[in-house]
Design an enzyme around this catalytic site. Structure first.
Site, PDB file in Angstrom:
ATOM      1  N   ASP A  98     -35.298 -17.314   7.708  1.00  0.00           N
ATOM      2  CA  ASP A  98     -36.543 -17.726   8.358  1.00  0.00           C
ATOM      3  C   ASP A  98     -36.716 -19.237   8.258  1.00  0.00           C
ATOM      4  O   ASP A  98     -36.729 -19.789   7.156  1.00  0.00           O
ATOM      5  CB  ASP A  98     -37.738 -17.048   7.672  1.00  0.00           C
ATOM      6  CG  ASP A  98     -39.063 -17.462   8.305  1.00  0.00           C
ATOM      7  OD1 ASP A  98     -39.386 -16.938   9.386  1.00  0.00           O
ATOM      8  OD2 ASP A  98     -39.757 -18.327   7.736  1.00  0.00           O
ATOM      9  N   LYS A 122     -39.994 -20.956  14.579  1.00  0.00           N
ATOM     10  CA  LYS A 122     -41.399 -20.965  15.025  1.00  0.00           C
ATOM     11  C   LYS A 122     -41.732 -22.247  15.754  1.00  0.00           C
ATOM     12  O   LYS A 122     -41.147 -23.291  15.469  1.00  0.00           O
ATOM     13  CB  LYS A 122     -42.321 -20.851  13.796  1.00  0.00           C
ATOM     14  CG  LYS A 122     -41.826 -19.869  12.755  1.00  0.00           C
ATOM     15  CD  LYS A 122     -42.733 -19.733  11.551  1.00  0.00           C
ATOM     16  CE  LYS A 122     -42.065 -18.882  10.489  1.00  0.00           C
ATOM     17  NZ  LYS A 122     -41.367 -19.645   9.454  1.00  0.00           N
ATOM     18  N   HIS A 129     -46.553 -20.417  15.326  1.00  0.00           N
ATOM     19  CA  HIS A 129     -46.665 -20.707  13.891  1.00  0.00           C
ATOM     20  C   HIS A 129     -48.113 -20.597  13.370  1.00  0.00           C
ATOM     21  O   HIS A 129     -48.332 -20.221  12.233  1.00  0.00           O
ATOM     22  CB  HIS A 129     -46.100 -22.116  13.618  1.00  0.00           C
ATOM     23  CG  HIS A 129     -45.614 -22.327  12.231  1.00  0.00           C
ATOM     24  ND1 HIS A 129     -44.536 -23.120  11.919  1.00  0.00           N
ATOM     25  CD2 HIS A 129     -46.039 -21.839  11.048  1.00  0.00           C
ATOM     26  CE1 HIS A 129     -44.332 -23.120  10.619  1.00  0.00           C
ATOM     27  NE2 HIS A 129     -45.236 -22.350  10.059  1.00  0.00           N
ATOM     28  N   TYR A 137     -40.336 -27.195   9.689  1.00  0.00           N
ATOM     29  CA  TYR A 137     -39.675 -27.379   8.378  1.00  0.00           C
ATOM     30  C   TYR A 137     -38.635 -28.493   8.415  1.00  0.00           C
ATOM     31  O   TYR A 137     -38.112 -28.889   7.374  1.00  0.00           O
ATOM     32  CB  TYR A 137     -38.978 -26.076   7.912  1.00  0.00           C
ATOM     33  CG  TYR A 137     -39.882 -24.874   7.760  1.00  0.00           C
ATOM     34  CD1 TYR A 137     -41.266 -24.977   7.812  1.00  0.00           C
ATOM     35  CD2 TYR A 137     -39.333 -23.616   7.554  1.00  0.00           C
ATOM     36  CE1 TYR A 137     -42.073 -23.858   7.688  1.00  0.00           C
ATOM     37  CE2 TYR A 137     -40.138 -22.488   7.416  1.00  0.00           C
ATOM     38  CZ  TYR A 137     -41.506 -22.620   7.497  1.00  0.00           C
ATOM     39  OH  TYR A 137     -42.295 -21.507   7.375  1.00  0.00           O
TER      40      TYR A 137
HETATM   41  P1  NDP Z   1     -42.300 -18.069  -2.205  1.00  0.00           P
HETATM   42  O1  NDP Z   1     -43.407 -17.170  -2.623  1.00  0.00           O
HETATM   43  O2  NDP Z   1     -41.114 -17.499  -1.535  1.00  0.00           O
HETATM   44  O3  NDP Z   1     -41.873 -18.877  -3.489  1.00  0.00           O
HETATM   45  C1  NDP Z   1     -40.847 -19.841  -3.454  1.00  0.00           C
HETATM   46  C2  NDP Z   1     -40.830 -20.579  -4.790  1.00  0.00           C
HETATM   47  O4  NDP Z   1     -40.536 -19.679  -5.841  1.00  0.00           O
HETATM   48  C3  NDP Z   1     -39.781 -21.637  -4.836  1.00  0.00           C
HETATM   49  O5  NDP Z   1     -40.278 -22.689  -5.649  1.00  0.00           O
HETATM   50  C4  NDP Z   1     -38.585 -20.963  -5.513  1.00  0.00           C
HETATM   51  O6  NDP Z   1     -37.831 -21.951  -6.204  1.00  0.00           O
HETATM   52  C5  NDP Z   1     -39.283 -19.998  -6.465  1.00  0.00           C
HETATM   53  N1  NDP Z   1     -38.579 -18.727  -6.668  1.00  0.00           N
HETATM   54  C6  NDP Z   1     -37.997 -17.942  -5.730  1.00  0.00           C
HETATM   55  N2  NDP Z   1     -37.505 -16.817  -6.281  1.00  0.00           N
HETATM   56  C7  NDP Z   1     -37.777 -16.887  -7.605  1.00  0.00           C
HETATM   57  C8  NDP Z   1     -37.511 -16.040  -8.708  1.00  0.00           C
HETATM   58  N3  NDP Z   1     -36.871 -14.883  -8.563  1.00  0.00           N
HETATM   59  N4  NDP Z   1     -37.928 -16.436  -9.943  1.00  0.00           N
HETATM   60  C9  NDP Z   1     -38.581 -17.609 -10.120  1.00  0.00           C
HETATM   61  N5  NDP Z   1     -38.877 -18.459  -9.095  1.00  0.00           N
HETATM   62  C10 NDP Z   1     -38.478 -18.099  -7.848  1.00  0.00           C
HETATM   63  O7  NDP Z   1     -42.982 -19.221  -1.302  1.00  0.00           O
HETATM   64  P2  NDP Z   1     -42.752 -19.914   0.099  1.00  0.00           P
HETATM   65  O8  NDP Z   1     -43.991 -20.645   0.372  1.00  0.00           O
HETATM   66  O9  NDP Z   1     -41.474 -20.662   0.159  1.00  0.00           O
HETATM   67  O10 NDP Z   1     -42.680 -18.700   1.148  1.00  0.00           O
HETATM   68  C11 NDP Z   1     -41.478 -18.071   1.549  1.00  0.00           C
HETATM   69  C12 NDP Z   1     -41.123 -18.407   2.974  1.00  0.00           C
HETATM   70  O11 NDP Z   1     -42.149 -18.028   3.854  1.00  0.00           O
HETATM   71  C13 NDP Z   1     -40.972 -19.907   3.274  1.00  0.00           C
HETATM   72  O12 NDP Z   1     -39.823 -20.473   2.708  1.00  0.00           O
HETATM   73  C14 NDP Z   1     -41.033 -19.901   4.759  1.00  0.00           C
HETATM   74  O13 NDP Z   1     -39.787 -19.485   5.311  1.00  0.00           O
HETATM   75  C15 NDP Z   1     -42.122 -18.864   5.016  1.00  0.00           C
HETATM   76  N6  NDP Z   1     -43.472 -19.453   5.198  1.00  0.00           N
HETATM   77  C16 NDP Z   1     -44.113 -19.244   6.408  1.00  0.00           C
HETATM   78  C17 NDP Z   1     -45.343 -19.787   6.645  1.00  0.00           C
HETATM   79  C18 NDP Z   1     -45.994 -19.586   7.966  1.00  0.00           C
HETATM   80  O14 NDP Z   1     -47.042 -20.208   8.228  1.00  0.00           O
HETATM   81  N7  NDP Z   1     -45.465 -18.713   8.805  1.00  0.00           N
HETATM   82  C19 NDP Z   1     -46.046 -20.622   5.649  1.00  0.00           C
HETATM   83  C20 NDP Z   1     -45.311 -20.754   4.406  1.00  0.00           C
HETATM   84  C21 NDP Z   1     -44.094 -20.177   4.203  1.00  0.00           C
HETATM   85  P3  NDP Z   1     -36.225 -22.176  -6.046  1.00  0.00           P
HETATM   86  O15 NDP Z   1     -35.922 -22.429  -4.603  1.00  0.00           O
HETATM   87  O16 NDP Z   1     -35.978 -23.359  -6.921  1.00  0.00           O
HETATM   88  O17 NDP Z   1     -35.588 -20.913  -6.554  1.00  0.00           O
END
Ligand code: NDP
Length: 272
Positions: A45, A75, A108, A50
């Protein structure tokens, strides 16, 4: 890696867990996509906003996994949501990703010319340039307004959802409408991982808190796109199909609602 799928209203198959790519850039983003696909992920995604579509596309090519096995979503940002700009913005995403079709193209935010932009997404869908179309961040009233003019229903509504901000009523509404609810920030951007109630359940199962939260999303009938650039976390986040939470545990997690969003949340806008 064992990965389960769901089938969208139009019959398209989508993996229940995908790799989120917000806030990942450059080589790290390409490496993350390639690693995830080699591990067995089949969903990525991204979004034009981004600023990593080229790196995501590169990661797909680096993986060596056949294009047709991968579900790619991107998006359109609201400032490009004008009837005359949607098609050229879409072509730019294709060019960035170096792909000739997108599996899911999404609005989006419910801002800009939503109804007009949706008609162009419908055209792209009918032309086969996108395999499915969806929206993000639509509250019930946004969806009701869009459904008044839409010929084709959105197939996914991607919304912020995690234990402390579940948007459960909206999830249920989408399910009643046949619109797949999908959790963004499924881990609360990491903030829900230290929640004491979830820690206690995790200990009970010998799982991590991330696995408990993602399993909870699965049992709510959601898809989720946890973001990680770390291989061990990608494995962890997808290893959630070998256990089952009880109904009581599902309820207990749902009861951790605070009503406080972690990311952006805009309600009240309507273009009716
Ligand atoms: P998440 O809830 O997926 O959390 C991501 C964070 O958690 C990162 O800092 C990652 O760090 C850490 N993490 C991931 N897995 C673990 C684990 N198993 N244990 C500990 N830490 C973990 O948040 P996001 O906001 O990134 O949401 C996910 C996706 O949703 C986005 O990347 C995007 O693609 C989408 N999104 C869509 C939006 C929209 O408006 N449509 C808005 C926001 C997000 P690290 O990478 O260092 O592991």
């Amino acid at each position: 890696m064992h990965m389960e799928d769901i089938i969208l209203e139009n019959g398209i198959k989508v993996p229940k867990i995908g790799l989120g790519m917000w806030d990942a850039y450059g080589d790290e983003a390409s490496e993350a996509v390639s690693t995830a696909l080699k591990l067995g992920y089949r969903r990525v995604d991204t979004a034009m906003f981004y600023k990593n579509e080229p790196e995501v596309g590169r990661g797909i090519r680096m993986s060596g996994i056949p294009r047709e096995e991968i579900f790619v979503s991107t998006k359109i940002w609201f400032t490009d949501m004008e009837v005359d700009k949607v098609r050229t913005t879409f072509e730019k995403s294709l060019d960035n990703l170096q792909l000739d079709y997108i599996d899911m193209y999404m609005l989006h935010w419910p801002m800009g010319d939503v109804a007009g932009s949706w008609t162009v997404l419908e055209e792209l869908y009918e032309e086969g340039k996108v395999k499915s179309i969806g929206v993000c961040n639509f509250q019930k009233h946004h969806m009701e307004a869009l459904l008044k003019t839409a010929k084709i229903k959105p197939m996914i509504n991607q919304i912020e959802s995690h234990p402390t901000f579940s948007q459960n009523d909206l999830v249920c509404y989408c399910q009643e409408q046949g619109i797949q609810p999908e959790a963004w920030s499924p881990l609360g951007r990491g903030d829900d991982l230290n929640h004491p109630v979830i820690r206690e359940i995790a200990q009970r199962y010998g799982k991590t808190t991330a696995q408990i939260i993602l399993r909870w999303h699965m049992q709510r009938g959601m898809t989720a796109i946890p973001k990680s650039v770390k291989e061990h976390r990608m494995i962890e986040n997808a290893s959630i199909f070998d256990f089952r939470l009880t109904d009581d545990e599902m309820e207990v997690i749902l009861a951790q609602e605070t009503g406080i969003p972690r990311g952006g949340y805009r309600d009240g806008y309507t273009w009716e």
